[in-house]
Design an enzyme around this catalytic site. Sequence first.
Site, PDB file in Angstrom:
ATOM      1  N   ASP A 108      28.864  36.027  30.814  1.00 10.73           N
ATOM      2  CA  ASP A 108      30.054  35.413  31.399  1.00 10.73           C
ATOM      3  C   ASP A 108      31.253  36.369  31.432  1.00 10.73           C
ATOM      4  OD1 ASP A 108      29.869  35.126  28.547  1.00 10.73           O
ATOM      5  OD2 ASP A 108      31.679  33.905  28.606  1.00 10.73           O
ATOM      6  N   GLU A 109      32.099  36.143  32.389  1.00 14.41           N
ATOM      7  CA  GLU A 109      33.454  36.698  32.478  1.00 14.41           C
ATOM      8  C   GLU A 109      33.524  38.224  32.441  1.00 14.41           C
ATOM      9  OE1 GLU A 109      36.182  33.078  30.853  1.00 14.41           O
ATOM     10  OE2 GLU A 109      35.398  34.412  29.302  1.00 14.41           O
TER      11      GLU A 109
END
Length: 892
Positions: free
Chosen positions: A543-544
Amino acid sequence: MKKIKATILATSILSLLNICAIQSVHASQQIADLISSQLNVKYEVVDNQAGANGVNCSALGADWASCNNVMISIKNTGTAINNKDWAIYFDNIRMILAVDNDQFKITHITGDLHKLEPTEKFTGFPANTTVNIPIIGEYWIVSESDVMPRWYVTSSDAKPKIIANTNTDSDNLSAFVAPIKQQWKRTADDQNILMTPANRFEYNADINKLSELSLRGQILPTPSKLTIGKEDVTIDQQGVNLILNGLNQESLAILQDQFKALNIAVTGKGYQIKATIDPKQFEQGKVGSYQLDIKNDKTLITAYDEAGIFYAIQSILSIIPVNHSNSIPMLNAVDSPRFVYRGIMLDIGRNFKSKQAILSLLDQMAKYKMNKFHFHLSDDEGWRIQIPGLPELTDIGSKRCHDLSEQNCLLPQLGSGPDSNTSGSGFLSRNDYIEIVKYAKARFIEVIPEIDMPAHARAAIVSMEARYKRLINEGKEQQANEYRLVDPTDTSNTTTVQFYNRLSYLNPCLDSSKRFVNKVIDEIAKMHIEAGQPLNTWHFGGDEAKNIRLGAGYQDLQVKDKSDTKGTIDQSIEDHPWAKSQTCQTFVSKGKVKDIEHLPSYFAQQVSTIIKDHGINHMQAWQDGMKHAENAKSFAVDKVTVNFWDTLYWGGFDSVNEWTNKGYQVIISNPDYVYLDMPYEVNPKESGYYWATRFNDERKIFSFAPNNLPQNAETSVDRDGNSFTAKGTMNWPGAYGLSAQIWTEDIRSDNKMQYMAFPRLLAVAERSWHQGDWEMAYQKDRQYQQGETHYVDSKALHDDWNRFANLLGQRELAKLDLASINYRLPIPGAKIVNGKLNANIVFPGLNIEYSTNNGKDWKRYSDPVAINKDDTIFVRSISPDQKRTSRIEQLN
């Protein structure tokens, strides 16, 4: 003679220098000690809508031009302090954009760590005087828990000291955080309802207490089919005789202990509970299915497998109240789980959690038939598992302390302070982890470890850089480079979601990164083998992996048509992660990846091959880590599962379909419904992050339709309390599972973790095991909106919720007491009607208390009671075991 004199002179000079150094350190320590004990900090939110009140948030570079105004007040309670040799370090989860006092400057260090220090214009902290430091910060601060404790002071070589009134292990920050009163709204368009006693009273008004008889025989989570007889079976002093053919001894011992906890003896002569495994009796063949027949002379269980036997016994235990366990109702249940995956994710990277707290969580998961423990073991702020052969991961990466070189520990974050004796530090030994996996296995829970990458990897990167420097100094260059996670040529200017720089991103283009992943997977897989639960699923994270400064909320200062609603920054100096890594540029030039932004998904594919090589055929990840892969077949493993975490009101109701249509198994993990680190209710006293929603209470979670996401637009609102429309435009074959998440940025203690998880987790368990009759089947192109459409049977939903709420209030909370779970007690609703106090509670059966003398004495509330008009009324609820109370609130 000259040599002797020179030696004597040199020795004298060294002695003098040592004396001066000692005196200097002593003087610095005096300054640090004085400031830490004499200064009091006050943190007060002045304006959460500063942009609407004269502050040019856009020019300050605030994301979406959203900024707040805070007053930091420093009161000197003693003699004047004029020395300039000091710095105060503090954690602020919002980026500080401006300081409006020229005697001070604030520097961002990394993550949320900031440094406050004097400028040349500093005139001192006068005796018994308060100095105000106004600051402008990004976004909003609408929860008191946004402010982090343990501000600390340094001075030259002095040992850092925590400023006394900020030093707390408690979640009560009132010693230095001013109450947030009128500033509880993010924006002028925020239509949320502040939860006061009066508003709670209205919110609870449709909940009524059900009779004990109407709750008799009700099982949580709810079975597929349940028929309750009129007679009870008496369990006499001989207790129960468990004849559970096919169940392993470890699980049998757990069940025996659960009966004993309810004061029911387990003997060879008691009431017989007999089980057999016969998978042919179950057409669907779902793991954990069972048939339960409680009769007068014995109970018969037919189960699909061992898990089915275990769950059938949990159903029997479910219907036994804590205080009167001498009888159980005769009933028949046919049951199977709704979802294959019924999970919870626990983050111990941000703040460590004890082994005992983790085992306690597993106990409760098992009682409510949850079967997947997603274990988030690493993040920017900490590495939490011992890996043989890589000691730096725990020697350095598991600790936070004040070491600006980060050769001994990571820098403080999230209020962990300057020392390594708080929840910011800690790790599980190899034996601890094996014990946890064994414990989970005996309760039919699969442990799914997550080592987050390529972003959120700062703890690993800093640790491996320390390893690199150690081995280079020993002349071992080849070994030093073996597990290095950064490209030394990479000078990319990037900023992560939590405000870290490029040292947060593991470099996906290095062979050493793949060797590191291989080593970690290999060691954790060995632990699983020793625990008797082979590693079947590896969670990649993913993620991210982005630079937030290149996001849609910012604009370049050279843009001609500027928007007032975006932060204005120099985007020409901003880079995507790894953009200036020569190794990654080579990857792009040779066509290994289309462009730099595709690297996270490319690395996920590379890791899938490593996973496959370890005999693991199931990979899991946060969905954004896979977004540039063509489909699930792009990976080496046979099954790829994504935790889907888009918020519904930002389009998640439809974007979820893209993942199943690409062949991924989808675990519904939406933050606006099943993130348990979000607040329970809209109130600044209620802790939790709120980027996705202002509240996730038990009722909202219970009413969640995880297999028809558009439906939720009819029964809930967006982050600002407004209705939204939702329509699925693609085919939806159904979810693989449902998972709750507990991120721990502001969850520092074991008790706070339990407070945030319970009793909400029971609602998650209900929705993951049982589909409510009021849940609609997904229908492509059907649009939902609160107040506009009426597809959902609102009466059926209300009645189902009312039953669930009563079961919690009249039965389940007492069981959580018995297990010593520090669950959240709801605050009563209350108002004065015609001179009488009227009160209610979200969980009927839970006792309400009130005080008319500022909390000195408390009385039990049962019915409306006359109140003197001059009395100040306080209300609270009290736990069934009478040991704990809710937060106390005053009626206005």
